[in-house]
Design an enzyme around this catalytic site. Sequence first.
Site, PDB file in Angstrom:
ATOM      1  N   SER A 109      51.276  37.103  42.592  1.00 45.81           N
ATOM      2  CA  SER A 109      49.917  36.261  42.875  1.00 45.81           C
ATOM      3  C   SER A 109      50.030  35.017  42.467  1.00 45.81           C
ATOM      4  O   SER A 109      50.906  34.292  41.649  1.00 45.81           O
ATOM      5  CB  SER A 109      49.022  37.121  41.656  1.00 45.81           C
ATOM      6  N   TYR A 159      47.968  39.983  32.410  1.00 42.32           N
ATOM      7  CA  TYR A 159      48.304  40.480  33.937  1.00 42.32           C
ATOM      8  C   TYR A 159      49.109  39.581  34.606  1.00 42.32           C
ATOM      9  O   TYR A 159      49.920  39.834  35.156  1.00 42.32           O
ATOM     10  CB  TYR A 159      46.748  40.431  34.619  1.00 42.32           C
ATOM     11  N   LYS A 176      53.206  39.704  36.211  1.00 46.01           N
ATOM     12  CA  LYS A 176      53.554  39.209  37.617  1.00 46.01           C
ATOM     13  C   LYS A 176      54.712  38.115  37.639  1.00 46.01           C
ATOM     14  O   LYS A 176      55.700  38.471  38.214  1.00 46.01           O
ATOM     15  CB  LYS A 176      52.437  38.308  38.466  1.00 46.01           C
TER      16      LYS A 176
HETATM   17  N1  UFG Z   1      33.170  32.836  40.053  1.00 43.67           N
HETATM   18  C1  UFG Z   1      31.899  32.517  39.856  1.00 43.67           C
HETATM   19  N2  UFG Z   1      31.135  33.559  39.582  1.00 43.67           N
HETATM   20  C2  UFG Z   1      31.520  34.896  39.744  1.00 43.67           C
HETATM   21  C3  UFG Z   1      32.890  35.072  39.628  1.00 43.67           C
HETATM   22  C4  UFG Z   1      33.669  34.126  39.867  1.00 43.67           C
HETATM   23  O1  UFG Z   1      31.512  31.600  39.846  1.00 43.67           O
HETATM   24  O2  UFG Z   1      30.827  35.731  39.385  1.00 43.67           O
HETATM   25  C5  UFG Z   1      34.106  31.792  40.333  1.00 43.67           C
HETATM   26  C6  UFG Z   1      35.298  31.373  39.655  1.00 43.67           C
HETATM   27  O3  UFG Z   1      34.809  30.708  38.289  1.00 43.67           O
HETATM   28  C7  UFG Z   1      36.368  30.854  40.568  1.00 43.67           C
HETATM   29  C8  UFG Z   1      36.006  31.393  42.068  1.00 43.67           C
HETATM   30  O4  UFG Z   1      34.557  32.048  41.840  1.00 43.67           O
HETATM   31  O5  UFG Z   1      36.083  29.626  40.474  1.00 43.67           O
HETATM   32  C9  UFG Z   1      36.825  32.529  42.249  1.00 43.67           C
HETATM   33  O6  UFG Z   1      36.872  33.489  40.923  1.00 43.67           O
HETATM   34  P1  UFG Z   1      37.575  34.878  41.455  1.00 43.67           P
HETATM   35  O7  UFG Z   1      37.252  35.749  39.965  1.00 43.67           O
HETATM   36  O8  UFG Z   1      36.881  35.622  42.507  1.00 43.67           O
HETATM   37  O9  UFG Z   1      39.136  34.849  41.491  1.00 43.67           O
HETATM   38  P2  UFG Z   1      40.175  33.984  40.766  1.00 43.67           P
HETATM   39  O10 UFG Z   1      40.783  32.688  41.286  1.00 43.67           O
HETATM   40  O11 UFG Z   1      39.799  33.834  39.370  1.00 43.67           O
HETATM   41  O12 UFG Z   1      41.323  35.085  40.398  1.00 43.67           O
HETATM   42  C10 UFG Z   1      41.720  35.792  41.551  1.00 43.67           C
HETATM   43  C11 UFG Z   1      42.175  37.105  41.133  1.00 43.67           C
HETATM   44  C12 UFG Z   1      43.510  37.144  40.286  1.00 43.67           C
HETATM   45  C13 UFG Z   1      44.540  36.339  40.833  1.00 43.67           C
HETATM   46  C14 UFG Z   1      44.014  35.099  41.030  1.00 43.67           C
HETATM   47  C15 UFG Z   1      45.133  34.350  41.934  1.00 43.67           C
HETATM   48  O13 UFG Z   1      41.025  37.888  40.573  1.00 43.67           O
HETATM   49  O14 UFG Z   1      43.901  38.640  40.111  1.00 43.67           O
HETATM   50  O15 UFG Z   1      42.901  35.039  42.083  1.00 43.67           O
HETATM   51  O16 UFG Z   1      44.957  33.020  41.871  1.00 43.67           O
HETATM   52  F1  UFG Z   1      45.609  36.239  39.764  1.00 43.67           F
END
Ligand code: UFG
Length: 334
Positions: free
Chosen positions: A124, A148, A152
């Site tokens: 990841s 998590y 990885k």
């Molecule tokens: N976000 C919101 N509201 C929400 C959910 C997310 O504003 O309800 C924002 C987050 O703050 C972030 C973006 O949307 O800026 C993406 O968030 P995600 O939770 O979809 O994804 P992340 O980048 O936080 O994490 C994902 C996976 C992880 C992985 C990572 C790799 O969930 O398992 O990408 O970069 F490790």
Amino acid sequence: MNILVTGGAGYIGSHTCIALLNAGYSVIIADNFTNCNRETVNKIVDITKKKLHFHEVDVTNERSINEIFKRYKLDGVMHFAGHKAIGESLEKPLNYYYNNVVSTLVLAKACLKYNVNRFIFSSSATVYGDNKTPFVETMTLLPTTNPYGETKAMSERILVDIANANPQLQISILRYFNPVGAHESGLIGETPNGIPNNLMPYVTQVAKGKLKRLKVFGNDYATVDGTGVRDYIHVLDLADGHVAAFQNTSSGARIFNLGTGKGTSVLELINAFEKANGIKIPYEITNRRSGDIASCYADVSKAKRELDWEAKRDIVSMCKDSWRFEQNLKENTF
Ligand code: UFG
């Protein structure tokens, strides 16, 4: 060629099984179905019209895994199975370290024992931590903020060391950016348990009226509009990336970013979803989510150069395909 796909009924694993079957490979799925639906296996068969084998096993169970290696003459392993919820990993670190690291060890040991040399590992982008974007494979990894992410990074280290000591091994470590989208049939996609943590499934559930409004976690980051920027990649492109990695192996452990190379902010994604599907997504700006970084997107030149692979689908098809799948989900599957 026979490929063992652990976690083959999961979100990325299932789409990769389809790509492998369509490319003519035989697929053996090993999955314990704890975080996915066993119906997915039938859907893979429906979509591809091809047969596959599946075994309900826990990949940390060395004896069961050895049985599979003994039974099939495997040509390679793709290891997707693993726990993946960041928040849950903070509550249950032991589970995460045990499940995610031991499964990698069990499979690596079996590969050496049964002379299976090709190994593809689901890593990841989280292993980059808060590095400067774009993230390049050669960067020194920074600590992640959760168990998590550490599982990885640890699994990567283990595989690199094992490959260095065993030159017959051909290991590809694939660092996924943010997978979204679904198969164009609308039959398989991401089915998070409970309230989704990730942005796209949250957006599709708001679109469906199941959740009232999206919370945008902060608009004071140093990004284009203050909201978090991520490199969203269509899961079908990601699946193709695995086939490319399997077909372009070489001795040792190689690491590849699988992303599009393009950053999209939360507001840009909402806007793209609204335009692609003609649905308004109500949202409110809230505080930052702890552990989030401002920006995360890939330098994708290595995968293009060495695997002859690049992502083809744009944010519009990601939004359309995610929504099509959500609409097809029956209420009782929530
Ligand atoms: N976000 C919101 N509201 C929400 C959910 C997310 O504003 O309800 C924002 C987050 O703050 C972030 C973006 O949307 O800026 C993406 O968030 P995600 O939770 O979809 O994804 P992340 O980048 O936080 O994490 C994902 C996976 C992880 C992985 C990572 C790799 O969930 O398992 O990408 O970069 F490790």
